[in-house]
Write an enzyme that holds these catalytic residues in place. Structure first.
Site, PDB file in Angstrom:
ATOM      1  CG  ASP A  36      -0.188  -0.021   2.536  1.00 60.10           C
ATOM      2  OD1 ASP A  36       1.065  -0.028   2.509  1.00 60.10           O
ATOM      3  OD2 ASP A  36      -0.843  -0.025   3.588  1.00 60.10           O
ATOM      4  N   GLY A  37       2.183   1.106  -0.043  1.00 60.69           N
ATOM      5  CA  GLY A  37       3.052   2.284  -0.111  1.00 60.69           C
ATOM      6  C   GLY A  37       3.679   2.666   1.224  1.00 60.69           C
ATOM      7  CD  GLU A  38       1.083   1.632   6.246  1.00 57.70           C
ATOM      8  OE1 GLU A  38       1.642   0.673   6.818  1.00 57.70           O
ATOM      9  OE2 GLU A  38      -0.027   2.095   6.587  1.00 57.70           O
ATOM     10  NE  ARG A  93      15.478  23.882  -5.696  1.00 56.88           N
ATOM     11  CZ  ARG A  93      15.364  23.248  -6.862  1.00 56.88           C
ATOM     12  NH1 ARG A  93      15.600  23.881  -7.986  1.00 56.88           N
ATOM     13  NH2 ARG A  93      15.020  21.982  -6.892  1.00 56.88           N
ATOM     14  CG  HIS A 127      19.122  26.877  -2.668  1.00 54.08           C
ATOM     15  ND1 HIS A 127      19.585  27.175  -3.923  1.00 54.08           N
ATOM     16  CD2 HIS A 127      18.035  27.661  -2.468  1.00 54.08           C
ATOM     17  CE1 HIS A 127      18.804  28.078  -4.475  1.00 54.08           C
ATOM     18  NE2 HIS A 127      17.856  28.400  -3.602  1.00 54.08           N
ATOM     19  CG  ASP A 170      21.666  32.825  -8.546  1.00 50.04           C
ATOM     20  OD1 ASP A 170      22.749  32.567  -7.994  1.00 50.04           O
ATOM     21  OD2 ASP A 170      20.728  32.023  -8.581  1.00 50.04           O
ATOM     22  CE  LYS A 193      17.687  31.429 -11.069  1.00 55.08           C
ATOM     23  NZ  LYS A 193      18.341  30.181 -10.699  1.00 55.08           N
TER      24      LYS A 193
HETATM   25  C1  R5P Z   1      18.538  28.689  -7.740  1.00 55.78           C
HETATM   26  O1  R5P Z   1      18.623  29.782  -7.316  1.00 55.78           O
HETATM   27  C2  R5P Z   1      19.620  27.665  -7.738  1.00 55.78           C
HETATM   28  O2  R5P Z   1      20.837  28.138  -7.317  1.00 55.78           O
HETATM   29  C3  R5P Z   1      19.715  27.017  -9.081  1.00 55.78           C
HETATM   30  O3  R5P Z   1      20.214  27.963  -9.999  1.00 55.78           O
HETATM   31  C4  R5P Z   1      18.374  26.512  -9.524  1.00 55.78           C
HETATM   32  O4  R5P Z   1      17.765  25.778  -8.509  1.00 55.78           O
HETATM   33  C5  R5P Z   1      18.493  25.687 -10.768  1.00 55.78           C
HETATM   34  O5  R5P Z   1      17.236  25.257 -11.172  1.00 55.78           O
HETATM   35  P1  R5P Z   1      16.954  24.880 -12.676  1.00 55.78           P
HETATM   36  O6  R5P Z   1      18.030  23.942 -13.113  1.00 55.78           O
HETATM   37  O7  R5P Z   1      15.607  24.243 -12.642  1.00 55.78           O
HETATM   38  O8  R5P Z   1      16.952  26.157 -13.455  1.00 55.78           O
END
Ligand code: R5P
Length: 296
Positions: A36-38, A93, A127, A170, A193
């Site tokens: 059942d997925g458990e 994230r 992250h 970014d 970004k």
């Molecule tokens: C976001 O700020 C992270 O540093 C990555 O750049 C991001 O999670 C990458 O996601 P994707 O490959 O889906 O663009």
């Protein structure tokens, strides 16, 4: 104190490599899925300090439930303190509320782990966009530890590229881009970004002079690959030479992420084994073990 290492089902090889580096005994619990997925788990009897190793990909929710059940069980049966080594820490994230009612999932997840009995979490290149490590640590009583794979990624990239310009997609990737450039005796820049929606981003190219130069793009996560593809295309348009993309966590979701990166013009893809994939050329096991020796 020498701990024992207990492996989650997601990355037994990593658990073994960490145990070997620590001179510790490794245990491999029985983890099954009922029809059942458990999740059904049986652990061996372990006492004292435990290092539990579980990465969170694929199936982050499954891996989380397994981690919670295992830690809770280990504590009940005699473990004193548990450090969870989570090489790829999912849900980082989801660290803020973009719309009313949205879950801050990282907070909920850490609270669940705390409740299960996790005392510390050690992860790789976390992250940290809107939250610092200190902010994230402040969400629960769990102590967070971070190690970085950037030195090893830069060294590996240096085998293929000649004095590359290092580019971060970014501003949050600046800490890795800066370090990689130092190690490669080169310079770096970060692009702008903007995330338009959970699946759509725009990258604003800078006036970087990359004509004829090798370029190393460095980032923590490649998921759909969209971010890096956009960076590669803009570098190609500016006449860059060889382009390597190095990333710690190769989530590579979607069928086409890796192929898309090559199609966009990447010449080399390099990742670590926080998530095993065909580009895992950097083993983070020794980096994690060295940190554990410091903190245990
Ligand atoms: C976001 O700020 C992270 O540093 C990555 O750049 C991001 O999670 C990458 O996601 P994707 O490959 O889906 O663009």
């Amino acid at each position: 104190m020498t701990p024992v290492v207990v492996a989650g089902s997601s990355h037994p090889g990593m658990a073994l490599s960490i145990a070997q580096a620590l001179g510790a005994k490794a245990y491999f619990p029985k983890v099954e899925r009922f029809p059942d997925g458990e999740t059904h788990i049986v652990v061996p009897p372990v006492k004292g300090m435990v290092v539990y190793v579980q990465t969170m990909h694929p199936y982050p929710n499954e891996m989380l439930v397994e981690m919670e059940f295992t830690v809770d069980l280990l504590k009940e049966l005699g473990a004193e303190k548990i450090i969870a080594v989570v090489p790829y820490l999912a849900y980082t994230r989801q660290d803020t509320r973009h719309e009313e009612g949205e879950a801050i999932a990282i907070k909920a997840m850490l609270r669940q782990l705390e409740c299960a009995g996790v005392g510390g979490v050690l992860s790789v290149d976390i992250h940290l966009h809107r939250l610092s490590l200190k902010d994230m640590s402040g969400l629960t009583s769990i102590k967070l530890y971070e190690v970085s794979a950037v030195d090893a990624l830069a060294k590996e990239a240096g085998r293929y590229l000649k004095k590359p310009v290092v580019v971060g997609p970014d501003s949050e990737s600046e800490r890795w881009a800066k370090r990689a450039a130092e190690l490669l005796d080169s310079h770096y820049d970060v692009l702008e970004k903007n995330r338009l929606s959970p699946t759509e981003i725009e990258i604003k190219p800078k006036t970087l002079d990359v004509k004829g130069r090798d370029v190393l793009i460095i980032d923590d996560i490649v998921s759909t690959g969209d971010t890096i593809m956009k960076v590669i295309r803009s570098l190609r348009a500016k006449g860059a030479g060889r382009i390597a993309a190095a990333f710690t966590h190769g989530v590579l979701s979607g069928e086409d992420a890796a192929a898309g990166l090559y199609r966009a013009g990447a010449t080399h893809l390099i990742s670590t084994n926080t998530i095993n994939n065909e580009f895992s050329r950097v083993d983070v096991g020794p980096i994690i073990a060295a940190k554990l020796k410091e903190i245990l």
